[in-house]
Design an enzyme around this catalytic site. Structure first.
Site, short mmCIF file in Angstrom:
data_model
loop_
_atom_site.label_atom_id
_atom_site.label_comp_id
_atom_site.label_asym_id
_atom_site.label_seq_id
_atom_site.Cartn_x
_atom_site.Cartn_y
_atom_site.Cartn_z
N HIS A 1 0.84 -1.20 0.00
CA HIS A 1 0.00 0.00 0.00
C HIS A 1 0.87 1.25 0.00
CE1 HIS A 1 -4.34 -1.13 1.09
NE2 HIS A 1 -3.75 -2.22 0.66
N GLU B 1 -5.80 -0.60 -6.43
CA GLU B 1 -6.83 0.20 -5.77
C GLU B 1 -6.52 1.68 -6.01
OE1 GLU B 1 -9.42 -0.67 -3.82
OE2 GLU B 1 -9.07 -2.77 -3.28
#
Length: 334
Positions: free
Chosen positions: A38, A107
């Site tokens: 992330h 994402e």
């Protein structure tokens, strides 16, 4: 043989603590450690986002046995496929036979803030993923690669430090097209637990099997890996409360699809009741009941389970799991 892994929660802990937890996981009998990649965490307050590449290098040096990899990395926007091929070529050379590259289509929460680029529809994200995987494999197997794709180009590119043992690529998917691609082009498939049962039985696993059957090597070794969301504790109230940090996982795709700011994601997650926050998790205080719920996924064909625990006290989870859950799973499944 069933493999049992540990998920290093990069969105919840800093890199130093994650290395310590992962070393403890190896000592506790886990077979693998996977970390997500992330750029930003699911929540801003108390969140973390250590980079996966240096973490895996540190983890490999601190351990001797476990397999390790990404679950998952996006090789299509902030990471160029050539850079991913180089980084995992180096990791594969440093830790032969222990490294796995897990990839996915990404994402918006991670890719938009880092690049400023608009977040495309799934069709483009999937096309980029297919092309990226092809380029990475080409760079690992050929020299002087001049690649002309729709999204990526190279000119006389060579990865000089290639892995001695091929680095397997596992592909994550939540829909039929990507699942079929994972079977056709990957060495393994990645998904997560806690979703509607029909998704696994009618969509994901059948399409993985169809892709595998249509591939050039349908009989090759292939792993079906699943991140198991588990909150196991002797205190049920504590097990339920631990899931609050990860309430964002309970948001529907429609609720979180266009969210690119962790502050907004945090706001949406904090508004959920604890019962919904816990809905994605196997919450239990009874090891026999816990194993039964896990066994249902093994019965579907998943053979590499990576356990993600939501609590702040990860050593407590690892100790409880090593004592009460892992032995039961190994006794039952080998």
């Amino acid at each position: 043989m069933l493999k049992l892994g540990y998920k290093a929660s990069a969105e919840q802990f800093d890199a130093r603590r994650l290395v310590d937890f992962s070393v403890l996981a190896e000592r506790s009998g886990f077979d693998s450690v996977f970390i997500s990649d992330h750029f930003q965490p699911w929540r801003h307050t108390g969140g973390h986002a250590p980079a996966a590449f240096p973490f895996l290098g540190a983890l490999g040096s601190a351990t001797s046995r476990i397999a390790m990899g990404t679950s998952v990395l996006t090789p299509t926007f902030r990471h160029h496929p050539s850079m991913v091929a180089q980084a995992f070529g180096t990791l594969g050379q440093l830790f032969p036979g222990r490294v796995i590259l897990g990839v996915g289509s990404g994402e918006g929460l991670n890719e938009v803030p880092a690049t400023g680029a608009p977040w495309p529809e799934l069709k483009e994200r999937f096309a980029r993923l297919r092309e990226a995987v092809r380029l990475i494999r080409t760079l690992w197997t050929e020299e002087r690669v001049s690649f002309e794709g729709e999204f990526y180009r190279t000119e006389n590119a060579t990865i000089y430090d290639r892995p001695e043992t091929p680095v397997p690529i596992y592909i994550a998917g939540a829909g039929p097209q990507v699942a079929k691609f994972a079977g056709r082009a990957g060495d393994g498939f990645i998904c997560t637990s806690g979703k509607k049962w029909e998704l696994y039985t009618e969509t994901l696993l059948p399409n993985v099997a169809a892709g595998l059957e249509a591939s050039e090597q349908p009989g090759r070794p292939y792993e079906r890996m699943i991140e198991m969301k588990v909150s196991f504790d002797t205190d049920r109230a504590r097990a339920m409360a631990d899931t609050r940090h990860w309430a964002a996982l309970a948001l529907s795709p429609e609720e979180k699809h266009s969210v690119e700011d962790p502050l907004e994601m945090e706001k949406l997650a904090d508004a959920l009741p604890v019962e919904r926050a816990a809905s994605r998790w196997i919450v239990s205080t009874d090891p026999e009941e816990h194993v039964e719920k896990i066994a249902a996924y093994v019965a579907l064909g998943f053979d590499h389970l990576v356990f993600h625990a939501p609590g702040e006290d990860q050593p407590r989870f690892l100790a409880l799991y090593a004592e009460q859950v892992l032995p039961r799973l190994r006794a039952r499944f080998g």
